[in-house]
Design a protein around this motif. Structure first.
Motif, PDB file in Angstrom:
ATOM      1  N   ARG A  19      48.359  46.873 100.675  1.00  0.00           N
ATOM      2  CA  ARG A  19      48.431  47.085 102.133  1.00  0.00           C
ATOM      3  C   ARG A  19      47.373  48.088 102.580  1.00  0.00           C
ATOM      4  O   ARG A  19      46.737  47.903 103.622  1.00  0.00           O
ATOM      5  CB  ARG A  19      49.819  47.580 102.528  1.00  0.00           C
ATOM      6  CG  ARG A  19      50.891  46.520 102.439  1.00  0.00           C
ATOM      7  CD  ARG A  19      52.201  46.996 103.014  1.00  0.00           C
ATOM      8  NE  ARG A  19      52.114  47.229 104.447  1.00  0.00           N
ATOM      9  CZ  ARG A  19      53.121  47.673 105.197  1.00  0.00           C
ATOM     10  NH1 ARG A  19      54.291  47.952 104.632  1.00  0.00           N
ATOM     11  NH2 ARG A  19      52.976  47.854 106.492  1.00  0.00           N
TER      12      ARG A  19
ATOM     13  N   SER B 100      43.817  47.564 105.053  1.00  0.00           N
ATOM     14  CA  SER B 100      43.706  48.324 106.305  1.00  0.00           C
ATOM     15  C   SER B 100      42.782  49.530 106.198  1.00  0.00           C
ATOM     16  O   SER B 100      42.677  50.319 107.139  1.00  0.00           O
ATOM     17  CB  SER B 100      45.104  48.806 106.742  1.00  0.00           C
ATOM     18  OG  SER B 100      45.723  49.587 105.721  1.00  0.00           O
TER      19      SER B 100
ATOM     20  N   GLY C 267      50.273  52.148 103.399  1.00  0.00           N
ATOM     21  CA  GLY C 267      49.247  51.542 104.241  1.00  0.00           C
ATOM     22  C   GLY C 267      48.670  52.529 105.222  1.00  0.00           C
ATOM     23  O   GLY C 267      49.060  53.711 105.270  1.00  0.00           O
TER      24      GLY C 267
END
Length: 328
Positions: A147, A151, A122
């Motif tokens: 993830r 983001s 992430g």
């Protein structure tokens, strides 16, 4: 002065590449013989990073590998090709991703991936100071890393605030959803979207590559579409540009699109105009198919220019060398 020309964020794993398979893949414990097999560095982001380093860029890589022999292989392979791996995280729990690629005689391939620690990768794996130290940030394999996908918009926004440009190669969506709502906020902060023709069609809903590029360019980025033997095209939202492929006798097309991405980013960072960057990128993609695996035949900057020269406008002398010039 920025420490890195390019920060690549995404997937890195060993590829076991076997083929070409001359018929259908058979189950029932059938053993089928192929001409070639190799253990090579894989992952769209990793191959792109190696291609960019080969072209002379100062490249850093951010992502995850497991605490296992496969992770050690990836780390050594990236570093051996000149990529800075100081920010490559070792996941203490999840294994390194592994991929098997079965190639066919017609250039097609089947890809089987065990995602391992890709699901844990992430934006928190990318230090803000690394983003601030980079001229350009590229992400790959968007749909493989949920993830990171969720983001990536703020990560790209931070890159923009730091004065960096951004690019994204979504690659395939194994789930087949191609979720536009997941991608839409990312495109707001993406300078260059780099799909192949099939991906552009799936992302846009338009079948023809130029039409698909136009739809996607309407969402914000300049869209650069890789179209195999047909070359490549780019759409800015107002203008469509084409570049031909470079004729080679392909041995293995695994990673050709990632080498294309590396060529496009390298040419853009050197100040080439869109058509010239597209032409150099097409040459990089074609030349990478001369050997098995994604990185073995990636060209140098001078090799890419030489291959593209018949279709390339005059290149300023300062851009003909392998050196990059990074602004402070």
């Amino acid at each position: 002065m920025k420490s890195f020309d390019l920060l690549v964020v995404g997937d890195a794993n060993p590829d076991v590449v076997v083929g070409p398979l001359r018929g259908p893949l058979e189950f029932g414990q059938r053993e089928q013989l192929v001409e070639h097999a190799g253990l090579v560095l894989g992952g769209s982001a990793a191959i792109m990073a190696c291609g960019a380093a080969r072209l002379g860029l100062r490249v850093a890589f951010a992502g995850r590998v497991g605490d296992d022999p496969a992770g050690a292989f990836v780390r050594e392979a990236l570093a051996g090709r000149g990529v800075d791996v100081a920010f490559l995280v070792t996941d203490p729990v999840r294994p390194t991703p592994l991929t098997t690629v079965v190639t066919a005689g017609d250039g097609d391939r089947a890809i089987l991936t065990a995602p391992g620690c890709l699901t844990a990768t992430g934006a928190e794996d990318v230090p803000p100071e690394l983003i601030g130290a980079s001229r350009h940030v590229h992400a790959a394999s968007f749909f493989l890393m949920p993830r990171l996908a969720q983001s990536l918009a703020p990560l790209f926004a931070l890159a923009r605030e730091a004065g960096a440009t951004t690019s994204l190669d979504t690659n395939d969506d194994p789930a087949g959803r191609w979720d536009p709502e997941l991608l839409r906020p990312v495109l707001e902060f993406t300078d260059f979207l780099l799909p192949n023709a099939a991906e552009a069609s799936a992302l846009s809903g338009a079948a023809e590559p130029g039409a698909a590029a136009a739809v996607l360019a309407g969402r914000g980025p300049t869209v650069v579409v890789k179209d195999g033997a047909n070359g490549a095209l780019a759409h800015t939202g107002t203008r469509l540009t084409h570049a031909p492929a470079v004729a080679v006798d392909p041995v293995d097309t695994v990673g050709a699109g990632d080498s294309f991405d590396a060529g496009f980013v390298a040419a853009t960072l050197r100040g080439l105009d869109l058509r010239s960057a597209l032409t150099v990128a097409a040459a990089c993609g074609s030349l990478s198919a001369r050997a098995h695996g994604g990185t073995a035949a990636q060209p140098t900057w001078d090799e890419a220019l030489a291959a593209a020269r018949a279709h390339l406008p005059a290149v300023p002398p300062a851009l003909r060398t392998r050196e990059t010039r990074s602004p402070s």
